[in-house]
Design an enzyme around this catalytic site. Structure first.
Site, short mmCIF file in Angstrom:
data_model
loop_
_atom_site.label_atom_id
_atom_site.label_comp_id
_atom_site.label_asym_id
_atom_site.label_seq_id
_atom_site.Cartn_x
_atom_site.Cartn_y
_atom_site.Cartn_z
N GLY A 16 -3.01 11.64 0.54
CA GLY A 16 -3.37 10.29 0.93
C GLY A 16 -2.52 9.81 2.09
CB CYS A 17 -3.10 7.19 4.63
SG CYS A 17 -3.77 5.88 3.57
CE1 TYR A 18 0.11 1.88 2.89
CE2 TYR A 18 -1.66 1.97 1.26
CZ TYR A 18 -0.98 1.29 2.27
OH TYR A 18 -1.40 0.03 2.64
CB THR A 47 0.88 11.45 4.65
OG1 THR A 47 -0.15 12.24 4.08
CG2 THR A 47 1.40 12.13 5.91
#
Length: 347
Positions: free
Chosen positions: A149-151, A153
């Protein structure tokens, strides 16, 4: 003719960013794009910026079903959480490389999946964050990859090295991270209307409610070698893309800024997509927009006894599509940086 590629969820923001990157990839050719409610419409209607892209401008969005995806060398699943597992099951035995940009195959604990996402756990695939120790080796030759996921990462890139070095306490980790509105997807929501977002920064899903919390704890626990407890507060920022994560943790006695930076430098000295900024220069989302880069900075707050590590990424780049393509390159034995840029778009 290169390797053939299908992209599901192609009408969404992550799907559109992935297609933009694939348009410049010399070894991968997009031949099929699928979507749900927008099936039957031209791809360029969903993504006008792709109208002139190599091989993409004339594509029509197809329904997401096994017949449309069969026979491709690579399939990217850019679908909402909970929807990709069923599609992935239909691709078993196909021999295709399948990269899931959703959360369906990231978590290792079925109970945690059920608690945060609901439904049955689909199983765990190799985790697609190449910069973590040992992950690149797992991705080489893999046929199934779960892109982070973006967060998670941004948080893993910031905290994993200092946790692994024993410079901070694993039981006291706090993250406050701001994301652009594209992180919430493309579905119409009142809270994402321009008049609601412009001029405002707001918290949401605070108090441990955000679905990325267990993924972050899972990754950081592996790095620390002991259980990590994390308090996460996500913020919605008035910008279309980008994440700025500020991560803090209790400092071990006598730990200095130099030691924090040394741990980060040792981890990322040879990593093409992660840059430790000069001391005192703090990350900004503007510098990573449109790229697959992560910018990192750290300082020891001796007054409060806490380490502060800040990371900026593009949530659609290193936080989603760029990272998925980076992982695919590794799995396919292609140059890791193929089709990707470390240079952001400015202003």
């Amino acid at each position: 003719m290169g390797l053939t590629v299908a992209v599901t969820g192609a009408s969404g923001y992550a799907g559109g960013e992935l297609l933009r990157l694939l348009a410049g990839h010399p070894e991968l050719d997009v031949t099929t794009v699928t979507a749900a409610s927008s099936a039957g419409t031209p791809l360029a209607a969903a993504h006008p910026h792709l109208a002139g892209a190599r091989g993409l401008g004339d594509l029509v969005l197809r329904p997401t079903d096994p017949a449309e995806l069969a026979g491709h060398d690579v399939v990217f699943l850019a679908m909402p959480h909970g929807q990709s597992a069923a599609v992935a099951r239909e691709l078993e035995g196909s021999g295709a490389l399948v990269v899931d940009l959703g959360a369906d195959h990231r978590l290792t604990d079925p109970g945690t999946w059920e608690s945060y996402y609901g439904g049955a756990h689909a199983g765990t695939w190799p985790y697609g964050l190449p910069e973590l120790p040992g992950q690149r080796q797992l991705l080489r030759g893999a046929r199934r990859i779960a892109a982070p996921g973006c967060y998670p990462t941004s948080v893993a890139l910031g905290l994993a090295p200092v946790l692994a070095a024993g410079l901070v306490a694993a039981q006291d980790v706090v993250v406050v991270a701001a994301s652009g509105t594209s992180g919430a997807g493309r579905s119409a929501k009142v809270a994402l209307l321009g008049s609601e977002v412009m001029g405002a920064v707001s918290a949401y899903k605070a108090g441990g409610a955000h679905q990325h919390t267990p993924e972050m704890e899972q990754t950081l626990t592996t790095a620390a070698g002991s259980p990590v407890t994390l308090s996460f507060t996500p913020l919605l920022a008035p910008m279309p893309r980008g994440i700025l994560a500020t991560c803090t943790a209790a400092l071990r006695p006598e730990v200095t800024t130099a030691q924090l930076r040394e741990a980060l430098q040792a981890a990322y000295a040879d990593e093409p997509f992660v840059t430790l900024l000069p001391e005192g220069v703090w990350p900004t989302t503007a510098a990573t927009a449109g790229s697959n880069s992560a910018h990192v900075q750290a300082a020891a707050d001796t007054h409060a006894g806490r380490a502060v590590v800040t990371v900026a990424i593009d949530n659609l780049g290193k936080g989603a599509a760029g990272q998925a393509l980076q992982c695919a390159n590794i799995a396919l034995g292609l140059p890791e940086e193929c089709g990707l840029s470390v240079v952001g778009a400015a202003p």
